[in-house]
Design an enzyme around this catalytic site. Structure first.
Site, PDB file in Angstrom:
ATOM      1  CG  ASP A 125     -12.825  -9.062 -22.219  1.00 22.07           C
ATOM      2  OD1 ASP A 125     -12.429 -10.073 -22.116  1.00 22.07           O
ATOM      3  OD2 ASP A 125     -12.187  -7.940 -22.182  1.00 22.07           O
ATOM      4  CG  HIS A 183       5.672  -5.757  -4.470  1.00 25.07           C
ATOM      5  ND1 HIS A 183       4.502  -5.879  -3.982  1.00 25.07           N
ATOM      6  CD2 HIS A 183       6.470  -4.755  -4.388  1.00 25.07           C
ATOM      7  CE1 HIS A 183       4.396  -4.338  -3.424  1.00 25.07           C
ATOM      8  NE2 HIS A 183       5.641  -3.938  -3.557  1.00 25.07           N
ATOM      9  CE  LYS A 211      -9.018 -10.098 -23.842  1.00 23.93           C
ATOM     10  NZ  LYS A 211     -10.204  -8.938 -24.000  1.00 23.93           N
ATOM     11  N   GLY A 253       0.930  -1.210   0.034  1.00 24.59           N
ATOM     12  CA  GLY A 253       0.106  -0.146  -0.132  1.00 24.59           C
ATOM     13  C   GLY A 253       0.941   1.316   0.025  1.00 24.59           C
ATOM     14  CD  GLU A 267       2.870  -8.670  -5.121  1.00 24.55           C
ATOM     15  OE1 GLU A 267       3.379  -9.167  -4.758  1.00 24.55           O
ATOM     16  OE2 GLU A 267       2.543  -7.478  -5.024  1.00 24.55           O
ATOM     17  CB  CYS A 290       5.621  -3.996   0.155  1.00 24.15           C
ATOM     18  SG  CYS A 290       6.131  -2.353  -0.057  1.00 24.15           S
ATOM     19  CE1 TYR A 291       1.144   0.908   5.591  1.00 21.11           C
ATOM     20  CE2 TYR A 291      -0.419  -0.599   5.624  1.00 21.11           C
ATOM     21  CZ  TYR A 291       0.160   0.411   6.176  1.00 21.11           C
ATOM     22  OH  TYR A 291      -0.539   1.104   7.096  1.00 21.11           O
TER      23      TYR A 291
END
Ligand code: XMP
Length: 507
Positions: free
Chosen positions: A224, A166, A363, A53, A168, A80-81
């Site tokens: 989509d 990070h 996607k 964050g 991710e 992180c945060y």
């Protein structure tokens, strides 16, 4: 089903964490940091991830979660945060760093379950100005960098872990392995989640929400909106009407193709609206990309409202918005481009609510969902086409003549890609009509015609992309065919930028 609870502190990669967990076949739920202890207990997660964050933990208004979360006996991974907050709340010290770390940095990893099967050194994405200076009691260092002593920390007895980097993002090597280690080795989740589960949940959710009210779905024929339409059809049956708006900015033959695929499907109540004149009139003389997007977003809604009136009372409008549309439209204030169905929407919309069942998906996940819903592979793996269509591939103002030129050139590009098997390699490919004119010579005559750009990219999530290295002979054939077969184009260039720094579309 085993659940990983993701507590959101406002970082830009939060949905990416959820996606990584799903990729490892474990169900994940993102909840705001205001979630109460009772709510956490009710969810009964097998593990909790605290996200990154933008705040500093020592600010008065810094977002914090309930401290008792760390005493539930549930494994926690702070990112992180999230790591700084866990350290701070458990008695450690967090300070502002004199040397800030941004970018891909070499991290030394120490043996522990979170880094199981990883080498001792790993490139990780660091992006922080604060750092943990003193560890809380019971914690030890498990990773460090040149400038950050505590790049990873753990209280092994309590299964509390923190990483300053990070895991991710794909810029962190083996990031997905770290997340997998957390959810399987530390949280002991069983990998049972599948896209079919998302589908069933969503259908149930939509059924409960909509009941027997009428719903309009904006169907463009792209992946989509087709997937959104199928979900809705399963949830509300004949109360669904799908509206396909031909705004005159579609690719060559596209309106016919969409009608062919969806027109005969009774379950979708397909209606085609010819709104070409309306859109072209509104776009006349407009050359600013964001203004084009806003005009198109608004006109789409006005057409849907008009069609809804014809059907009696329609409470809901469904759109196939996906997560990258939301991010680029700047939900956190930084607009990259206003995707027609998010940032391009007008302030007033005459529907009770806009429903976006795919808003949290990427996607490639939407494609998997499409397959689960029984859509054909050739539709599911169609290259994306943006809602504003050729309006954002004609640089400058839009005229009928320019649309025709671009449609014909783009058709040749697509035909040659198919012939050479490049349609299987490129994830998106198209032509852009620039508003540059240059001098050429054809026969014995001087020409002064348009410059056309070709674009082809490889990507999985469309958040980042690499330009495709097309063989020169294919480029040559495309170039020759276009300048010979399409009037008013006398020069062709190939776009060799990746995203970032460019975006996939030119506007
Ligand atoms: P960019 O150009 O932002 O594109 O790198 C990422 C992906 O999004 C598509 N795109 C849109 N899709 N409405 C859409 O439905 C829009 O306004 C829009 N703008 C971009 C683009 O084609 C690419 O696949």
């Amino acid at each position: 089903m085993d659940t990983i609870l993701i507590i959101d502190f406002g970082g830009q990669y939060n949905q990416l964490i959820a996606r990584r967990v799903r990729e490892n076949n474990v169900y994940s739920l993102v909840k705001p940091y205001t979630i109460t202890l009772d709510e956490v207990k009710k969810i009964n997660p097998k593990g909790i991830i605290l996200t990154g964050g933008p705040n500093s933990v020592y600010q008065n208004d810094a977002p914090k979660c309930d401290k008792e979360i760390f005493n539930l006996g549930i494994p926690v991974l702070g990112i992180c945060y999230g790591m700084q907050l866990m350290s701070y709340m458990l008695g450690g010290e967090v300070l502002n760093a004199s040397v800030k770390e941004f970018g891909e940095i070499l991290v030394d990893l120490e043996a522990n379950p979170l880094f199981e099967n990883l080498e001792k050194q790993n490139i990780c994405l660091m992006s922080h100005s604060d750092y943990v200076n003193k560890l809380p009691e019971g914690f030890k260092k498990i990773a460090s960098t040149k400038n950050c002593l505590y790049a990873g920390i753990a209280n092994l007895d309590k299964n509390l872990y923190g990483v300053q980097f990070h895991p991710e993002v794909t810029l962190t090597n083996n990031g997905n392995k770290i997340i997998d280690n957390f959810i399987t080795l530390i949280c002991k989740c069983s990998k049972t989640w599948k896209m079919d589960y998302f589908m069933e949940q969503k259908i149930k959710e939509l059924k409960n929400k909509i009941g027997n009210k009428k719903v309009l779905c904006a169907l463009s024929g792209g992946v989509d909106s087709s997937v959104a339409a199928m979900l809705l059809s399963k949830a509300v049956g004949s109360n669904l009407t799908c509206i396909f708006v031909d705004h005159g900015l579609l690719r060559k033959n596209e309106a016919l193709e969409v009608e062919e695929v969806f027109g005969n499907r009774g379950d979708l109540n397909f209606i085609k609206v010819d709104a070409k004149n309306l859109f072209l009139e509104k776009l006349k003389g407009v050359s600013d990309p964001e203004t084009k997007r806003k005009i198109i977003g608004e006109e789409f809604i006005r057409v849907f409202e008009k069609e809804a009136k014809k059907l009696g009372t329609v409470d809901y409008l469904v759109q196939g918005t996906i997560y990258p549309d939301v991010i680029e439209s700047g939900t956190k204030g930084k607009v990259i481009k206003s995707h027609h169905n998010v940032g391009g929407l007008p302030d007033h919309v005459d529907f009770k609510e806009i429903i976006e069942p795919l808003r949290d998906l990427f996607k490639d996940e939407v494609r998997l969902l499409g397959l689960s819903l029984g859509l054909k592979e050739n539709l599911v793996y169609r290259q994306p086409f943006p809602g504003p269509g050729l309006a954002i591939r004609i640089i400058g103002d839009i005229t009928e003549e320019k649309i025709k030129i671009l449609q014909d050139a783009d058709y040749i590009l697509r035909e040659e890609f198919r012939k050479n098997g490049l349609d299987k390699v490129a994830n998106q490919y198209f032509a852009v009509l620039t508003n540059i004119k240059s001098v050429g010579v054809m026969g014995d005559f001087r020409t002064y015609d348009y410059l056309l750009a070709l674009r082809a990219v490889e990507t999985t999530d469309f958040m980042t992309a690499k330009f495709l290295k097309i063989p020169y002979d294919v480029l040559e054939t495309i170039s020759k065919r276009i300048v010979n077969e399409v009037p008013f184009i006398n020069r062709i260039v190939y776009d060799i930028t990746s995203k970032p720094p460019a975006t996939i579309e030119w506007e």
